[in-house]
Design a protein around this motif. Structure first.
Motif: not given
Length: 66
Positions: A10, A14, A48, A50-56
């Protein structure tokens, strides 16, 4: 695929450095240990990142299914 391998994938997708991927959540050194399989990450910290980088989350967990 391990959680560390999936995070590294990921990160590459990104176009982020390991420092940018970990920033504000864990240290670069800790992140390095996670992606290299030397340290496990708590579920709270994983979410945290995953959410920070908008990873589903669903897509991420599909990646690590065995």
């Amino acid at each position: 695929m391990t959680i560390g391998e999936a995070l590294k994938e990921e990160q590459k997708r990104l176009g982020l450095t390991s420092e940018a991927m970990a920033a504000g959540v864990i240290t670069k050194g800790t992140y390095s240990k996670v992606v290299n399989g030397k340290l496990r990450l708590s579920s709270d910290l994983l979410v945290e990142i995953l959410f920070k980088h908008n990873i589903d989350i669903s897509d991420f967990f599909e990646m690590i299914k065995t």
